[in-house]
Design a protein around this motif. Sequence first.
Motif, PDB file in Angstrom:
ATOM      1  N   UNK A 181      23.774  84.247  18.419  1.00 36.22           N
ATOM      2  CA  UNK A 181      22.897  85.173  19.142  1.00 36.22           C
ATOM      3  C   UNK A 181      22.022  85.926  18.148  1.00 36.22           C
ATOM      4  N   UNK A 182      21.386  85.168  17.265  1.00 38.56           N
ATOM      5  CA  UNK A 182      20.568  85.768  16.213  1.00 38.56           C
ATOM      6  C   UNK A 182      19.343  86.458  16.809  1.00 38.56           C
ATOM      7  N   UNK A 183      19.008  87.624  16.250  1.00 35.96           N
ATOM      8  CA  UNK A 183      17.893  88.437  16.731  1.00 35.96           C
ATOM      9  C   UNK A 183      16.648  88.187  15.871  1.00 35.96           C
ATOM     10  N   UNK A 184      15.530  87.769  16.481  1.00 32.81           N
ATOM     11  CA  UNK A 184      14.292  87.626  15.708  1.00 32.81           C
ATOM     12  C   UNK A 184      13.890  88.944  15.046  1.00 32.81           C
ATOM     13  N   UNK A 185      13.369  88.832  13.827  1.00 36.94           N
ATOM     14  CA  UNK A 185      12.936  90.005  13.057  1.00 36.94           C
ATOM     15  C   UNK A 185      11.415  90.043  13.045  1.00 36.94           C
ATOM     16  N   UNK A 186      10.877  91.124  13.568  1.00 34.06           N
ATOM     17  CA  UNK A 186       9.433  91.341  13.572  1.00 34.06           C
ATOM     18  C   UNK A 186       9.087  92.407  12.542  1.00 34.06           C
ATOM     19  N   UNK A 187       8.153  92.101  11.657  1.00 35.87           N
ATOM     20  CA  UNK A 187       7.599  93.112  10.759  1.00 35.87           C
ATOM     21  C   UNK A 187       6.108  93.195  11.052  1.00 35.87           C
ATOM     22  N   UNK A 188       5.684  94.347  11.530  1.00 35.27           N
ATOM     23  CA  UNK A 188       4.279  94.465  11.929  1.00 35.27           C
ATOM     24  C   UNK A 188       3.999  93.545  13.092  1.00 35.27           C
ATOM     25  N   UNK A 189       3.162  92.539  12.866  1.00 31.82           N
ATOM     26  CA  UNK A 189       2.853  91.579  13.935  1.00 31.82           C
ATOM     27  C   UNK A 189       3.254  90.158  13.547  1.00 31.82           C
ATOM     28  N   UNK A 190       4.238  90.036  12.622  1.00 34.81           N
ATOM     29  CA  UNK A 190       4.697  88.708  12.202  1.00 34.81           C
ATOM     30  C   UNK A 190       6.209  88.597  12.352  1.00 34.81           C
ATOM     31  N   UNK A 191       6.647  87.449  12.850  1.00 31.60           N
ATOM     32  CA  UNK A 191       8.069  87.154  12.867  1.00 31.60           C
ATOM     33  C   UNK A 191       8.437  86.563  11.506  1.00 31.60           C
ATOM     34  N   UNK A 192       9.348  87.243  10.795  1.00 31.51           N
ATOM     35  CA  UNK A 192       9.630  86.883   9.406  1.00 31.51           C
ATOM     36  C   UNK A 192      11.010  86.277   9.205  1.00 31.51           C
ATOM     37  N   UNK A 193      11.875  86.347  10.232  1.00 36.53           N
ATOM     38  CA  UNK A 193      13.217  85.813  10.045  1.00 36.53           C
ATOM     39  C   UNK A 193      14.097  86.068  11.243  1.00 36.53           C
ATOM     40  N   UNK A 194      15.390  85.806  11.049  1.00 36.12           N
ATOM     41  CA  UNK A 194      16.389  85.971  12.106  1.00 36.12           C
ATOM     42  C   UNK A 194      17.578  86.744  11.546  1.00 36.12           C
ATOM     43  N   UNK A 195      18.031  87.724  12.294  1.00 39.58           N
ATOM     44  CA  UNK A 195      19.194  88.511  11.913  1.00 39.58           C
ATOM     45  C   UNK A 195      20.414  88.000  12.666  1.00 39.58           C
ATOM     46  N   UNK A 196      21.373  87.461  11.934  1.00 40.28           N
ATOM     47  CA  UNK A 196      22.652  87.039  12.507  1.00 40.28           C
ATOM     48  C   UNK A 196      23.668  88.120  12.165  1.00 40.28           C
ATOM     49  N   UNK A 197      23.960  88.953  13.138  1.00 40.05           N
ATOM     50  CA  UNK A 197      24.876  90.079  12.908  1.00 40.05           C
ATOM     51  C   UNK A 197      25.721  90.297  14.152  1.00 40.05           C
ATOM     52  N   UNK A 198      26.864  90.936  13.956  1.00 41.36           N
ATOM     53  CA  UNK A 198      27.741  91.230  15.088  1.00 41.36           C
ATOM     54  C   UNK A 198      28.591  92.450  14.765  1.00 41.36           C
ATOM     55  N   UNK A 199      28.968  93.140  15.835  1.00 42.56           N
ATOM     56  CA  UNK A 199      29.824  94.307  15.673  1.00 42.56           C
ATOM     57  C   UNK A 199      31.280  93.868  15.727  1.00 42.56           C
ATOM     58  N   UNK A 200      32.033  94.233  14.696  1.00 40.98           N
ATOM     59  CA  UNK A 200      33.480  94.027  14.679  1.00 40.98           C
ATOM     60  C   UNK A 200      34.090  95.314  15.238  1.00 40.98           C
ATOM     61  N   UNK A 201      34.453  95.303  16.502  1.00 39.41           N
ATOM     62  CA  UNK A 201      34.901  96.530  17.164  1.00 39.41           C
ATOM     63  C   UNK A 201      36.276  96.983  16.685  1.00 39.41           C
ATOM     64  N   UNK A 202      37.092  96.054  16.233  1.00 40.45           N
ATOM     65  CA  UNK A 202      38.404  96.451  15.718  1.00 40.45           C
ATOM     66  C   UNK A 202      38.262  97.236  14.414  1.00 40.45           C
TER      67      UNK A 202
END
Length: 360
Positions: free
Chosen positions: A297-318
């Motif tokens: 469920x990677x989140x697209x990364x927008x800087x200004x008006x360009x998509x520069x990458x994808x953030x693959x992150x998740x919350x470890x609730x424990x």
Amino acid sequence: MTHQLTRDEARRIIVRAQLLDADRPGDVVEVAEQICWIKIDPTATIAPCEDTELWSRIGWSYEPGQLKKAVEIDRLLFEFDGAFRPISLLPLMLPKMRTWPTRESTKQWLEANDAFRSDVIARLRAEGPLLTSDIPDTAQVSRAPDGWSGSNQVPIMLDFLVRQGVVAVAGRHGRHKRWDLAERVYPQNLPEYDADEAAHLLEERWLRASGLARPHWYWSGVGKTSGEAAVVEGSKNTFRVDPEAIAALEQDDGGRVAFLSPYDGMLFDRKRLEEVFEFTYVLEQFKKKADRVYGFFAHPILIGDRFVGMLDAEVDRERGELRVNAVHEFMPLEPEEDEMVRAEIAELADWLGVGLAEPR
């Protein structure tokens, strides 16, 4: 008149219309009024879609309780078809809702279940608001499970009654909807429009939310006569553009970093992403793990008006941590850009109220 737009101009129009430029909106209602549609989805590797979508625009001052208050107490937003919408859209939607359904099979099912329909309305009138599980299934005719709904006919009837403007979602208990009669949920004395005027005004609202849109009744909600015509360099399509967005092109509020939920409305029109942003986006949630490039469920990364990458992150609730599995860069980031992305990740962790896990 047909406007000739560079890709840079087209991107700036879209980013500003979606409230992803440096001039952040102040609150939930301001966001909803502009973008018209805040998607509801429980997938929460980081946070539910509706919260991520609002945080990516408002920033650190957004709290989920603000959305609940706007929907359930102030009644400035309402839930319809999997999204929160501003109440100002409701009068523009009602004429079409009153003539729904148009599909013959749906009409036949409702006619066959007229007594069931009356049962549901009567129970809500006497006891509402109610959870779906509080309403008995008295259907005379059942629809076969389709992968989205099971054998219980109550969710189907409630969905149909919402589309007719008869019942409404009064709020939620956790992720479960609470239902009531629309007359007790929606504000009274709303403006009245005939069908043609309402459809035209609704198309104009969708165009303002898009800034620049391919005309299509489903993909954008924008008609071929909405706004003004525009062409974008490198694209063979003719777009429709909001005239006010053209007039604001000279304003430059600067850019910022935004992490977009995979279900963010900004990403909905994949063809526009490819032609204007030169970004091919594929949701990998339903791919096998071995076939994923960027993550579940990677989140697209927008800087200004360009998509520069994808953030693959998740919350470890424990552990109470935000774990960054990877920041996938489409091209190497400049040092300043890398610093901006890292700062936004730290802001995200602070907003979530968790620590930032050490890189593995």
